[in-house]
Design an enzyme around this catalytic site. Sequence first.
Site, PDB file in Angstrom:
ATOM      1  N   TYR A  69      82.031  95.838  -3.281  1.00 52.33           N
ATOM      2  CA  TYR A  69      81.442  96.399  -4.491  1.00 52.33           C
ATOM      3  C   TYR A  69      82.197  97.614  -4.991  1.00 52.33           C
ATOM      4  O   TYR A  69      82.189  97.919  -6.164  1.00 52.33           O
ATOM      5  CB  TYR A  69      79.970  96.758  -4.251  1.00 52.33           C
ATOM      6  CG  TYR A  69      79.095  95.539  -4.217  1.00 52.33           C
ATOM      7  CD1 TYR A  69      78.747  94.885  -5.388  1.00 52.33           C
ATOM      8  CD2 TYR A  69      78.623  95.029  -3.021  1.00 52.33           C
ATOM      9  CE1 TYR A  69      77.961  93.754  -5.366  1.00 52.33           C
ATOM     10  CE2 TYR A  69      77.837  93.900  -2.990  1.00 52.33           C
ATOM     11  CZ  TYR A  69      77.506  93.261  -4.157  1.00 52.33           C
ATOM     12  OH  TYR A  69      76.734  92.142  -4.143  1.00 52.33           O
ATOM     13  N   HIS A 128      70.382  91.106   2.692  1.00 55.28           N
ATOM     14  CA  HIS A 128      70.877  89.797   3.129  1.00 55.28           C
ATOM     15  C   HIS A 128      69.996  89.163   4.195  1.00 55.28           C
ATOM     16  O   HIS A 128      70.381  89.053   5.356  1.00 55.28           O
ATOM     17  CB  HIS A 128      72.332  89.895   3.631  1.00 55.28           C
ATOM     18  CG  HIS A 128      73.260  90.493   2.604  1.00 55.28           C
ATOM     19  ND1 HIS A 128      74.572  90.777   2.870  1.00 55.28           N
ATOM     20  CD2 HIS A 128      73.049  90.836   1.312  1.00 55.28           C
ATOM     21  CE1 HIS A 128      75.141  91.284   1.783  1.00 55.28           C
ATOM     22  NE2 HIS A 128      74.217  91.326   0.826  1.00 55.28           N
TER      23      HIS A 128
HETATM   24  C1  HEC Z   1      75.936  96.480  -3.758  1.00 50.29           C
HETATM   25  C2  HEC Z   1      74.918  97.003  -4.592  1.00 50.29           C
HETATM   26  C3  HEC Z   1      75.104  98.399  -5.171  1.00 50.29           C
HETATM   27  C4  HEC Z   1      76.142  98.862  -5.940  1.00 50.29           C
HETATM   28  C5  HEC Z   1      77.377  98.112  -6.380  1.00 50.29           C
HETATM   29  C6  HEC Z   1      75.798 100.213  -6.283  1.00 50.29           C
HETATM   30  N1  HEC Z   1      74.604 100.562  -5.731  1.00 50.29           N
HETATM   31 FE1  HEC Z   1      73.683 102.347  -5.892  1.00 50.29          FE
HETATM   32  N2  HEC Z   1      72.200 101.708  -4.652  1.00 50.29           N
HETATM   33  C7  HEC Z   1      72.096 100.436  -4.159  1.00 50.29           C
HETATM   34  C8  HEC Z   1      70.872 100.318  -3.405  1.00 50.29           C
HETATM   35  C9  HEC Z   1      70.357  99.070  -2.705  1.00 50.29           C
HETATM   36  C10 HEC Z   1      70.251 101.581  -3.478  1.00 50.29           C
HETATM   37  C11 HEC Z   1      68.906 101.985  -2.954  1.00 50.29           C
HETATM   38  C12 HEC Z   1      68.837 102.130  -1.536  1.00 50.29           C
HETATM   39  C13 HEC Z   1      67.432 102.456  -1.118  1.00 50.29           C
HETATM   40  O1  HEC Z   1      66.610 101.536  -1.064  1.00 50.29           O
HETATM   41  O2  HEC Z   1      67.211 103.625  -0.863  1.00 50.29           O
HETATM   42  C14 HEC Z   1      71.135 102.434  -4.259  1.00 50.29           C
HETATM   43  C15 HEC Z   1      70.882 103.750  -4.522  1.00 50.29           C
HETATM   44  C16 HEC Z   1      71.616 104.526  -5.377  1.00 50.29           C
HETATM   45  C17 HEC Z   1      71.327 105.887  -5.718  1.00 50.29           C
HETATM   46  C18 HEC Z   1      70.199 106.698  -5.143  1.00 50.29           C
HETATM   47  C19 HEC Z   1      68.948 106.454  -5.912  1.00 50.29           C
HETATM   48  C20 HEC Z   1      67.774 107.220  -5.381  1.00 50.29           C
HETATM   49  O3  HEC Z   1      66.662 106.712  -5.572  1.00 50.29           O
HETATM   50  O4  HEC Z   1      67.936 108.283  -4.803  1.00 50.29           O
HETATM   51  C21 HEC Z   1      72.251 106.287  -6.646  1.00 50.29           C
HETATM   52  C22 HEC Z   1      72.343 107.619  -7.329  1.00 50.29           C
HETATM   53  C23 HEC Z   1      73.144 105.188  -6.855  1.00 50.29           C
HETATM   54  N3  HEC Z   1      72.732 104.130  -6.067  1.00 50.29           N
HETATM   55  C24 HEC Z   1      74.202 105.188  -7.725  1.00 50.29           C
HETATM   56  C25 HEC Z   1      75.142 104.169  -7.829  1.00 50.29           C
HETATM   57  C26 HEC Z   1      76.305 104.214  -8.660  1.00 50.29           C
HETATM   58  C27 HEC Z   1      76.669 105.348  -9.591  1.00 50.29           C
HETATM   59  C28 HEC Z   1      76.986 103.062  -8.453  1.00 50.29           C
HETATM   60  C29 HEC Z   1      78.337 102.651  -9.037  1.00 50.29           C
HETATM   61  C30 HEC Z   1      79.420 103.542  -8.763  1.00 50.29           C
HETATM   62  C31 HEC Z   1      76.228 102.278  -7.507  1.00 50.29           C
HETATM   63  N4  HEC Z   1      75.118 102.982  -7.154  1.00 50.29           N
HETATM   64  C32 HEC Z   1      76.594 101.025  -7.076  1.00 50.29           C
HETATM   65  C33 HEC Z   1      72.973  99.400  -4.333  1.00 50.29           C
HETATM   66  C34 HEC Z   1      74.149  99.479  -5.047  1.00 50.29           C
END
Ligand code: HEC
Length: 476
Positions: free
Chosen positions: A370, A256
């Site tokens: 979310y 943001h």
């Molecule tokens: C609001 C946005 C958002 C939502 C909704 C979201 N994520 Fe994420 N997720 C992210 C972001 C941003 C990152 C990466 C953060 C970073 O830069 O390390 C992430 C990272 C992850 C990772 C780690 C990836 C890694 O590289 O290690 C996993 C696993 C994951 N999300 C699973 C999920 C799952 C399953 C859901 C649904 C239940 C979910 N996420 C919902 C934004 C979201």
Amino acid sequence: MRLAHLSVIAASSGLLLISSFPGCSDETRNAEQTYQQFCVSCHGENLTGGIAPSMLDEVWTHGGTDAAITAQIITGDPAVGMPAFGEVFSDAQVRALVVYIREQRSKHALNPPASPKPDANQIVTTAEHQFRVEVVTDEVDSPWGVNWLPDGTLLITEKSGDLRLWRDGKLSDPINDTPNVDALSQAGLFDAVAHPDYQNNGWIYLSFADLQTKLTGSRLSLTKIVRGRIEDESWIDQETIYEGAEEHYPKAGGYHFGSRIVFDEAGYLFFSIGDRGAKEEAQDPFRPNGKIHRLFDDGRVPPDNPFVNQPGAVPSIWSIGHRNPQGLDLNPRDGTLWATEHGPRGGDELNQIRPALNYGWPLITYGMNYNGTPITGETARAGLEQPIHHWTPSIAVCGIDFYDAHQFPAWSDNLLVTALADRNLRRVVLDKGVFKSQEIILQDIGRCRDVSTGPDGYIYLAVNRPDKIIRLVPVD
Ligand code: HEC
């Protein structure tokens, strides 16, 4: 079609896996649904990525083991924008998601989808106009902002920090010596906009996530505005127009940043800063985040700004209560200022911006968290502005542009609106500041991040995944 097909696979694989996870209930078979409901808005259709990284590649921040993925889902990493789901999912649901991610990865490895390429001569028919989609360049990397110099040069920012020029059909190398940017997560180089009197003064304004390590030794970043000139492919004469105070800088990366820049007819500079993930601060006039700001072109604070007389308030603030305004434009007909802002899950907004007003985030919103938990039950409250329109579910609304040129006469005065998650370009019809209708005029071309009408009257779009600049050219 595709969804139905996927759920069959998820359900049948779920059955296969049940034996190895005693205690699984029906919940586990619904992992695909859970993904669609809770994850797709950030991680994209079929895990291909969006605001959040793809989960199909080999790039994992946390190692990519089952344990690491489980931990991420439960505790999240709120500082970078990954919500915590521990309080809303059962262990079985979390496990089912891990399995679902594994399934999708192996399917992808066997059969990687071709990247969607716009057909170079695709003709699109809409209610009012037919046009051809032309690829201007596909040599860009995550283009973020597109804006014009009066001589017909297109300024293109790339999220990674590079500024490029497109002129005479050629894309320049990155301009040398542009500022260092924080490019983690949603941070980066954002907008590049010419001064209204560019012809005489050569000023170009940049917004970017300013990376600070000198303050406390830790990595911090906040939206900053500078101006400078381009000479011999280099950025020179840089001056700071806006930067936050030390205590305004949150941890680097994260989300943001807002960051659109626009000048009005009187020459005032407006720019947006998103809430940086601290939603309560959007209401706090002592903090610059979650606000739209107004300054003179040289960075001085106009004495008639609404908060200048409130001791301690950030004097550049023009309006408050914004989440993440990533679209900002002036209506050339009447000089009104308009902004689009990303809502949470649901509640993307179109607002007409007026001084001193409070646009309500997070006290009122049409969206929810979310992870499906509510933010507030209130969508309206006295003293807080209602959006002119809201998109629920979210389309991930981004850059906007009032169309005011001759190539698409029936679209005169319409607001062109880009959408990232919805992967489309819309035209919104407004009448005296009231929302009338909208039409999707281009779909599935990629994640549409910014739109700008060229001096030639064609409509130029910055598209991510696949990364390119395209333009809409009318055909009779
Ligand atoms: C609001 C946005 C958002 C939502 C909704 C979201 N994520 Fe994420 N997720 C992210 C972001 C941003 C990152 C990466 C953060 C970073 O830069 O390390 C992430 C990272 C992850 C990772 C780690 C990836 C890694 O590289 O290690 C996993 C696993 C994951 N999300 C699973 C999920 C799952 C399953 C859901 C649904 C239940 C979910 N996420 C919902 C934004 C979201």
